[in-house]
Design a protein around this motif. Structure first.
Motif, mmCIF file in Angstrom:
data_model
loop_
_atom_site.group_PDB
_atom_site.id
_atom_site.type_symbol
_atom_site.label_atom_id
_atom_site.label_comp_id
_atom_site.label_asym_id
_atom_site.label_seq_id
_atom_site.Cartn_x
_atom_site.Cartn_y
_atom_site.Cartn_z
ATOM 1 N N ALA A 71 -0.087 2.545 13.080
ATOM 2 C CA ALA A 71 1.090 2.052 12.367
ATOM 3 C C ALA A 71 1.552 3.103 11.376
ATOM 4 O O ALA A 71 0.841 3.411 10.412
ATOM 5 N N ASP A 76 4.254 0.333 3.828
ATOM 6 C CA ASP A 76 2.784 0.248 3.786
ATOM 7 C C ASP A 76 2.280 -1.131 4.188
ATOM 8 O O ASP A 76 1.327 -1.259 4.960
ATOM 9 N N ASN A 79 2.568 -1.769 7.849
ATOM 10 C CA ASN A 79 1.545 -1.026 8.588
ATOM 11 C C ASN A 79 0.189 -1.726 8.542
ATOM 12 O O ASN A 79 -0.509 -1.847 9.556
ATOM 13 N N MET A 80 -0.186 -2.200 7.359
ATOM 14 C CA MET A 80 -1.490 -2.839 7.198
ATOM 15 C C MET A 80 -1.549 -4.179 7.938
ATOM 16 O O MET A 80 -2.545 -4.486 8.598
ATOM 17 N N CYS A 83 -1.727 -3.594 11.810
ATOM 18 C CA CYS A 83 -3.048 -3.215 12.317
ATOM 19 C C CYS A 83 -4.051 -4.365 12.205
ATOM 20 O O CYS A 83 -4.915 -4.523 13.069
ATOM 21 N N THR A 94 -7.796 1.067 15.034
ATOM 22 C CA THR A 94 -6.501 1.037 14.360
ATOM 23 C C THR A 94 -6.428 2.115 13.282
ATOM 24 O O THR A 94 -7.424 2.438 12.637
ATOM 25 N N VAL A 96 -3.829 3.331 9.954
ATOM 26 C CA VAL A 96 -2.732 2.939 9.067
ATOM 27 C C VAL A 96 -2.298 4.128 8.223
ATOM 28 O O VAL A 96 -3.140 4.823 7.633
ATOM 29 N N VAL A 98 -0.486 4.995 4.826
ATOM 30 C CA VAL A 98 -0.070 4.381 3.563
ATOM 31 C C VAL A 98 0.268 5.481 2.576
ATOM 32 O O VAL A 98 -0.224 6.602 2.683
ATOM 33 N N ILE A 117 -9.593 -2.075 9.485
ATOM 34 C CA ILE A 117 -8.865 -0.843 9.811
ATOM 35 C C ILE A 117 -9.860 0.310 9.940
ATOM 36 O O ILE A 117 -10.773 0.446 9.136
ATOM 37 N N ILE A 120 -7.558 5.057 7.339
ATOM 38 C CA ILE A 120 -6.433 4.965 6.412
ATOM 39 C C ILE A 120 -6.051 6.378 6.016
ATOM 40 O O ILE A 120 -6.899 7.162 5.581
#
Length: 456
Positions: A71, A76, A79-80, A83, A94, A96, A98, A117, A120
């Motif tokens: 994502a 943000d 995206n979170m 996922c 996944t 993410v 951010v 996730i 990150i």
């Protein structure tokens, strides 16, 4: 591999192009039909129009059977959520993207536990790392930050005149807050032991606390050519991270910020850095701030054209070297022509970071080393793990692996053999490619249930 990309912007499209070239099946989800059509014109992908965090949209896009969901929209929260929903649907891994919310970076392992996730990534953090790598101008370069930078990985080259060349690790007085996790020699990667002898042109992979890493660099012959002064135009999150990192190394940093309120806030947030209200394209201000005495002039405003112009002006006024933040891909060819020394693109750096990570299919992989010859794995200790509560020396880790660090709540630990693996720990395991499957089996071992006492 089935890959689902949420977000058809520049990062998402770049990822899709790379992944299709490597024969992966890619589906892109976006609310903007125009962006989807543009992405489909340049690469062979499936497209699904809809909200990236919507359960029906993700289900339609095949999230349940996806090997990877990435994502990378500008939102943000979207995206979170995307996922998290994808993982609940059955997605295997996944990623993410951010932006640099410090709380999220500091507690990324906690968020990973809660939301499921796997990786990150922050554009601001990877860009600040790249700028730091350029400015340090030395044989030790930053590779990765963990836990908001409280734990770091660096790569240090052993030079011909290094005091460590020809010596074994047991002969070197290594710092307790640092672990040497790998030695790269030519095309080979090895896990160092006490009797491992370092040679000229070896690269040593180090994981540790920042202050310990600085001391270790001196022990191993780290050479720095840091600028004494750096002038930064634009006081956003990247400037904040760069100023903190360079300030910790003793570099005097001055920041020019055009917004008065933002300048005042930045001045409160930063210790040791001076913040000036003004424009980085103001020649009189640049002269007043001593641009001609600056080892680097760095322009980090949101406007590519302003950054390129500011670097040109700074160079003409005597700045030794310049760095411009440039996101537009069609400006890449202009950088050298305009006399700008370095260009950094947060979008491209994020795409490169994710594409390198995608090459690994190991569960828990967060960093690839030397083109995949080794990896750093983030492996959680669950209450059901067969080895929870045991000392690291008593856990049958493969010979070609080492635990470089442990994240335990708010604490960062550089472990020894006596360190106990506690439930909730995140172990950062450095492992060679050939033992990755063995490590996966080790962490899949479940403790035998305790038999119930017979009732009378």
């Amino acid at each position: 591999m089935n890959v689902l990309v949420v977000g058809a912007g520049e990062v998402g499209s770049h990822l899709a192009r790379f992944l299709t070239k490597e024969a992966h099946r890619v589906t892109i989800v976006d609310r903007d039909a125009k962006s989807l059509r543009r992405a489909a014109r340049v690469t062979d992908v499936q497209t699904v129009e809809g909200h990236g965090a919507s359960y029906p949209t993700l289900e339609k896009a095949g999230a349940a059977k996806a090997d990877l969901v990435v994502a990378v929209t500008h939102d943000d929260e979207l995206n979170m959520v995307a996922c998290t929903v994808a993982k609940r649907l059955g997605a295997r891994r996944t990623v993410v993207r951010v932006h640099a919310a410090q709380d999220l970076l500091d507690n990324q392992f906690i968020y990973k536990d809660i939301l499921g996730i796997d990786l990150i990534i922050s554009p601001e953090e990877v860009t600040a790392l790249e700028i730091l790598r350029i400015c340090r101008g030395q044989n030790a370069t930053p590779v990765e930050n963990y836990a908001g930078g409280r734990l770091q990985m660096r790569r240090l080259e052993i030079l011909d005149d290094s005091p460590a060349a020809g010596k074994s690790f047991k002969d070197l007085k290594m710092v307790n807050s640092v672990r040497a996790t790998g030695v790269v020699r030519g095309t080979e990667v090895s896990i160092p032991r006490g009797d491992t002898v370092l040679r000229s042109r070896d690269y040593v992979m180090l994981i540790g606390l920042p202050e310990g890493l600085d001391k270790t660099e001196k022990i191993l012959g780290g050479r720095r050519d840091l600028p004494k002064r750096v002038l930064v135009s634009g006081g956003g999150p990247i400037a904040l991270l760069v100023a903190r990192d360079l300030g910790a190394l003793g570099v005097k940093v001055r920041i020019i910020e055009p917004d008065r309120e933002a300048a005042e806030q930045l001045s409160r947030d930063l210790e040791g850095a001076e913040v000036v209200h003004g424009a980085g394209t103001d020649m009189e201000l640049l002269n007043q701030e001593g641009v001609h005495r600056s080892g680097y002039f760095i322009s980090l405003t949101p406007n590519d054209e302003v950054n390129l112009l500011a670097c040109q002006l700074a160079k003409s006024l005597g700045a030794e070297k310049t760095i411009a933040m440039v996101n537009r891909s069609d400006y890449a060819a202009l950088v050298a022509r305009l006399g700008v020394d370095h260009a950094v693109s947060p979008r491209k750096l994020v795409a490169r970071r994710i594409t390198n990570w995608v090459r690994s299919e190991s569960q828990g992989a967060i960093t690839q080393i030397h083109h995949g010859a080794a990896e750093v794995l983030d492996l959680g200790v669950s209450k059901d793990w067969a080895h929870a509560g045991r000392k690291l020396m008593d856990i049958p880790f493969p010979q070609e692996s080492v635990v470089g660090g442990i994240i335990r709540g708010d604490d960062v630990i550089i472990p020894g053999g006596d360190t106990v693996a506690e439930t909730g720990d995140h172990m950062l395991v450095f492992a060679k490619r050939e033992v990755l499957e063995e490590i996966a089996h080790l962490f899949a071992e479940v403790a035998s249930p305790v038999p119930e006492e017979p009732t009378a």
